[in-house]
Motif scaffolding. Sequence first.
Motif, PDB file in Angstrom:
ATOM      1  N   ALA A   1      41.151  29.275  27.247  1.00 27.37           N
ATOM      2  CA  ALA A   1      41.293  30.561  26.551  1.00 27.37           C
ATOM      3  C   ALA A   1      42.749  30.743  26.177  1.00 27.37           C
ATOM      4  O   ALA A   1      43.393  31.727  26.568  1.00 27.37           O
ATOM      5  CB  ALA A   1      40.793  31.710  27.429  1.00 27.37           C
ATOM      6  N   GLY A   2      43.279  29.791  25.473  1.00 29.68           N
ATOM      7  CA  GLY A   2      44.679  29.818  25.100  1.00 29.68           C
ATOM      8  C   GLY A   2      45.067  31.113  24.407  1.00 29.68           C
ATOM      9  O   GLY A   2      44.348  31.575  23.509  1.00 29.68           O
ATOM     10  N   GLY A   3      46.183  31.715  24.801  1.00 27.44           N
ATOM     11  CA  GLY A   3      46.645  32.965  24.228  1.00 27.44           C
ATOM     12  C   GLY A   3      46.104  34.194  24.923  1.00 27.44           C
ATOM     13  O   GLY A   3      46.552  35.312  24.630  1.00 27.44           O
ATOM     14  N   ALA A   4      45.127  34.010  25.833  1.00 31.53           N
ATOM     15  CA  ALA A   4      44.563  35.166  26.538  1.00 31.53           C
ATOM     16  C   ALA A   4      45.508  35.614  27.647  1.00 31.53           C
ATOM     17  O   ALA A   4      46.241  34.816  28.230  1.00 31.53           O
ATOM     18  CB  ALA A   4      43.196  34.814  27.130  1.00 31.53           C
ATOM     19  N   SER A   5      45.497  36.900  27.924  1.00 31.64           N
ATOM     20  CA  SER A   5      46.279  37.451  29.037  1.00 31.64           C
ATOM     21  C   SER A   5      45.411  37.464  30.287  1.00 31.64           C
ATOM     22  O   SER A   5      44.226  37.807  30.231  1.00 31.64           O
ATOM     23  CB  SER A   5      46.748  38.866  28.711  1.00 31.64           C
ATOM     24  OG  SER A   5      47.612  38.882  27.593  1.00 31.64           O
ATOM     25  N   ALA A   6      46.009  37.096  31.399  1.00 31.31           N
ATOM     26  CA  ALA A   6      45.271  37.039  32.662  1.00 31.31           C
ATOM     27  C   ALA A   6      45.871  38.021  33.667  1.00 31.31           C
ATOM     28  O   ALA A   6      47.029  38.431  33.544  1.00 31.31           O
ATOM     29  CB  ALA A   6      45.298  35.618  33.228  1.00 31.31           C
ATOM     30  N   TYR A   7      45.078  38.385  34.615  1.00 32.56           N
ATOM     31  CA  TYR A   7      45.546  39.295  35.658  1.00 32.56           C
ATOM     32  C   TYR A   7      44.988  38.851  37.007  1.00 32.56           C
ATOM     33  O   TYR A   7      43.938  38.192  37.088  1.00 32.56           O
ATOM     34  CB  TYR A   7      45.117  40.739  35.365  1.00 32.56           C
ATOM     35  CG  TYR A   7      43.605  40.925  35.302  1.00 32.56           C
ATOM     36  CD1 TYR A   7      42.859  41.161  36.465  1.00 32.56           C
ATOM     37  CD2 TYR A   7      42.935  40.866  34.085  1.00 32.56           C
ATOM     38  CE1 TYR A   7      41.488  41.335  36.419  1.00 32.56           C
ATOM     39  CE2 TYR A   7      41.563  41.032  34.030  1.00 32.56           C
ATOM     40  CZ  TYR A   7      40.841  41.270  35.192  1.00 32.56           C
ATOM     41  OH  TYR A   7      39.484  41.415  35.134  1.00 32.56           O
ATOM     42  N   VAL A   8      45.716  39.216  38.068  1.00 34.16           N
ATOM     43  CA  VAL A   8      45.292  38.936  39.441  1.00 34.16           C
ATOM     44  C   VAL A   8      45.453  40.235  40.227  1.00 34.16           C
ATOM     45  O   VAL A   8      46.549  40.808  40.268  1.00 34.16           O
ATOM     46  CB  VAL A   8      46.141  37.822  40.089  1.00 34.16           C
ATOM     47  CG1 VAL A   8      45.687  37.597  41.530  1.00 34.16           C
ATOM     48  CG2 VAL A   8      46.038  36.538  39.283  1.00 34.16           C
ATOM     49  N   LEU A   9      44.377  40.696  40.833  1.00 33.72           N
ATOM     50  CA  LEU A   9      44.395  41.918  41.639  1.00 33.72           C
ATOM     51  C   LEU A   9      44.018  41.562  43.076  1.00 33.72           C
ATOM     52  O   LEU A   9      42.982  40.952  43.316  1.00 33.72           O
ATOM     53  CB  LEU A   9      43.411  42.959  41.095  1.00 33.72           C
ATOM     54  CG  LEU A   9      43.599  43.395  39.637  1.00 33.72           C
ATOM     55  CD1 LEU A   9      42.501  44.369  39.232  1.00 33.72           C
ATOM     56  CD2 LEU A   9      44.967  44.013  39.437  1.00 33.72           C
ATOM     57  N   LEU A  10      44.851  41.966  44.017  1.00 36.96           N
ATOM     58  CA  LEU A  10      44.622  41.672  45.438  1.00 36.96           C
ATOM     59  C   LEU A  10      44.312  42.955  46.181  1.00 36.96           C
ATOM     60  O   LEU A  10      44.998  43.969  46.012  1.00 36.96           O
ATOM     61  CB  LEU A  10      45.860  41.007  46.052  1.00 36.96           C
ATOM     62  CG  LEU A  10      45.833  40.779  47.570  1.00 36.96           C
ATOM     63  CD1 LEU A  10      44.707  39.830  47.965  1.00 36.96           C
ATOM     64  CD2 LEU A  10      47.190  40.254  48.042  1.00 36.96           C
ATOM     65  N   GLU A  11      43.290  42.916  47.037  1.00 43.17           N
ATOM     66  CA  GLU A  11      42.905  44.075  47.846  1.00 43.17           C
ATOM     67  C   GLU A  11      42.682  43.621  49.278  1.00 43.17           C
ATOM     68  O   GLU A  11      41.997  42.618  49.527  1.00 43.17           O
ATOM     69  CB  GLU A  11      41.634  44.715  47.295  1.00 43.17           C
ATOM     70  CG  GLU A  11      41.161  45.922  48.096  1.00 43.17           C
ATOM     71  CD  GLU A  11      39.853  46.491  47.588  1.00 43.17           C
ATOM     72  OE1 GLU A  11      39.388  47.494  48.153  1.00 43.17           O
ATOM     73  OE2 GLU A  11      39.291  45.904  46.631  1.00 43.17           O
ATOM     74  N   ASP A  12      43.257  44.362  50.218  1.00 35.84           N
ATOM     75  CA  ASP A  12      43.055  44.106  51.641  1.00 35.84           C
ATOM     76  C   ASP A  12      42.023  45.096  52.160  1.00 35.84           C
ATOM     77  O   ASP A  12      42.274  46.301  52.210  1.00 35.84           O
ATOM     78  CB  ASP A  12      44.378  44.269  52.393  1.00 35.84           C
ATOM     79  CG  ASP A  12      44.292  43.774  53.832  1.00 35.84           C
ATOM     80  OD1 ASP A  12      43.165  43.633  54.346  1.00 35.84           O
ATOM     81  OD2 ASP A  12      45.350  43.525  54.443  1.00 35.84           O
ATOM     82  N   THR A  13      40.852  44.609  52.573  1.00 36.84           N
ATOM     83  CA  THR A  13      39.782  45.483  53.046  1.00 36.84           C
ATOM     84  C   THR A  13      39.779  45.651  54.559  1.00 36.84           C
ATOM     85  O   THR A  13      38.881  46.290  55.107  1.00 36.84           O
ATOM     86  CB  THR A  13      38.413  44.939  52.609  1.00 36.84           C
ATOM     87  OG1 THR A  13      38.211  43.638  53.192  1.00 36.84           O
ATOM     88  CG2 THR A  13      38.346  44.842  51.095  1.00 36.84           C
ATOM     89  N   GLY A  14      40.753  45.082  55.232  1.00 38.86           N
ATOM     90  CA  GLY A  14      40.801  45.188  56.686  1.00 38.86           C
ATOM     91  C   GLY A  14      40.167  43.993  57.351  1.00 38.86           C
ATOM     92  O   GLY A  14      40.820  43.220  58.059  1.00 38.86           O
ATOM     93  N   ASP A  15      38.856  43.797  57.131  1.00 41.54           N
ATOM     94  CA  ASP A  15      38.191  42.639  57.719  1.00 41.54           C
ATOM     95  C   ASP A  15      38.151  41.458  56.771  1.00 41.54           C
ATOM     96  O   ASP A  15      37.556  40.419  57.085  1.00 41.54           O
ATOM     97  CB  ASP A  15      36.767  43.008  58.129  1.00 41.54           C
ATOM     98  CG  ASP A  15      35.922  43.464  56.933  1.00 41.54           C
ATOM     99  OD1 ASP A  15      36.506  43.719  55.853  1.00 41.54           O
ATOM    100  OD2 ASP A  15      34.698  43.562  57.088  1.00 41.54           O
ATOM    101  N   GLY A  16      38.791  41.588  55.631  1.00 43.23           N
ATOM    102  CA  GLY A  16      38.822  40.495  54.671  1.00 43.23           C
ATOM    103  C   GLY A  16      39.760  40.785  53.518  1.00 43.23           C
ATOM    104  O   GLY A  16      40.473  41.794  53.500  1.00 43.23           O
ATOM    105  N   VAL A  17      39.757  39.884  52.548  1.00 45.32           N
ATOM    106  CA  VAL A  17      40.627  39.984  51.380  1.00 45.32           C
ATOM    107  C   VAL A  17      39.785  39.748  50.139  1.00 45.32           C
ATOM    108  O   VAL A  17      38.918  38.859  50.125  1.00 45.32           O
ATOM    109  CB  VAL A  17      41.773  38.948  51.458  1.00 45.32           C
ATOM    110  CG1 VAL A  17      42.548  38.909  50.149  1.00 45.32           C
ATOM    111  CG2 VAL A  17      42.712  39.271  52.596  1.00 45.32           C
ATOM    112  N   VAL A  18      40.030  40.554  49.107  1.00 44.92           N
ATOM    113  CA  VAL A  18      39.334  40.395  47.833  1.00 44.92           C
ATOM    114  C   VAL A  18      40.373  40.164  46.742  1.00 44.92           C
ATOM    115  O   VAL A  18      41.320  40.940  46.618  1.00 44.92           O
ATOM    116  CB  VAL A  18      38.479  41.629  47.488  1.00 44.92           C
ATOM    117  CG1 VAL A  18      37.774  41.427  46.155  1.00 44.92           C
ATOM    118  CG2 VAL A  18      37.473  41.910  48.590  1.00 44.92           C
ATOM    119  N   VAL A  19      40.183  39.097  45.971  1.00 45.94           N
ATOM    120  CA  VAL A  19      41.074  38.792  44.849  1.00 45.94           C
ATOM    121  C   VAL A  19      40.244  38.732  43.579  1.00 45.94           C
ATOM    122  O   VAL A  19      39.246  38.000  43.517  1.00 45.94           O
ATOM    123  CB  VAL A  19      41.813  37.452  45.050  1.00 45.94           C
ATOM    124  CG1 VAL A  19      42.754  37.201  43.866  1.00 45.94           C
ATOM    125  CG2 VAL A  19      42.578  37.451  46.352  1.00 45.94           C
TER     126      VAL A  19
END
Length: 372
Positions: free
Chosen positions: A286-304
């Motif tokens: 997907a050349g030219g596309a903008s990407a993002y990374v969101l990190l969340e700490d749920t306490g008993d795990g991690v969501v990215v």
Amino acid sequence: MARSVLLGYAVVVNALHVQDYRHPLAAGAVLGVLATWTLVAPRLYRVAARRPRLVVTELALAVAALLLTPWVQGATAADPDAPTLASFWIAAPVLACAVQWAWRGGLASALVVGGVDLSVHAVPSGSGTGYVFLLVLTGLVAGYAAALVRAGTRERTEAAAVQAAAAERERLARAVHDGVLQSLAYVQRRGAEIGGPAAELAELARDQEEALRGLVQDHVDGSVSRAAPGAPPTAGTRDVAAMLHRHTGRAVSVATPASPVPLPGADAEELVAAVAAALDNTARHAGGASAYVLLEDTGDGVVVSVGDDGPGIPAGRLDEAAAAGRMGVTGSIVGRLAALGGTAELTTSTSTGTEWELRVPRRTVAGRGRAP
């Protein structure tokens, strides 16, 4: 309370011998001064600035009462077992000195008072010497206990301040992320899409976003909010947030909590490697596309969440790749998450782009189960 008990004992033992004193009225006057001090001292000690002077005054009263004993008692003072005018009340200034100046103050005052107590007797008795020893021991123990209480209070105060600062950092980070950072990210993305003069505005927004994000993550009110990049928050763990920020770039925005997000070192590396694979897939397909990374700490795990605004993955493309033996996405992302006991869910469409939701449970450092 302690002064009142000690004063009561001094009054009783002197009352039993007062008929043998040379100056019984003077004995009453000395005990009256000690009683007055015992009554007013608690109020006077409430003002912290006065305490050093008050402690010295109390010590001087005890010494004066001891020195007046031979003159007041007369021949009775020659008896080694006769009580002094202050009697056990001399322990009060020793305790006050111990509280004010810890064990050093308790020891010094006990030696002074004990030495004077022994000197007023022509022939010190064995019980008197033992009492002085107990007085010295009391000064040391009380002083040490006072020092421990002060240290504990200071640590609790510092812990409360750190907790309050952390809560404020979290609040500011949420406010900045929900408002300013998202606005800057939008300006950056739209400016790049429009091009021309807007591209310069997009570049400026990118620089400001990175600077503001670093400010939120590093310091609020002069205190550090996360571990330095690459430094484990605790033994055997890595800060996933710091590791993910290494992927921040012109086409990739990374948003994380303001505080460290620790995972066992091996789990953190595998999770970040899966994120890198998703970003690499965006760059290649997907050349030219903008990407993002969101990190969340749920306490008993991690969501990215890893996504882009590209054209999405055509239906059936992953199945075709798997059938042809190309296991890039399956092995690099899905396989890694499965090995960690987590999941990797893909959402893709031609209108919204592609998003991976990577979930990893928080395990012990040894990797043998969930952390308590």
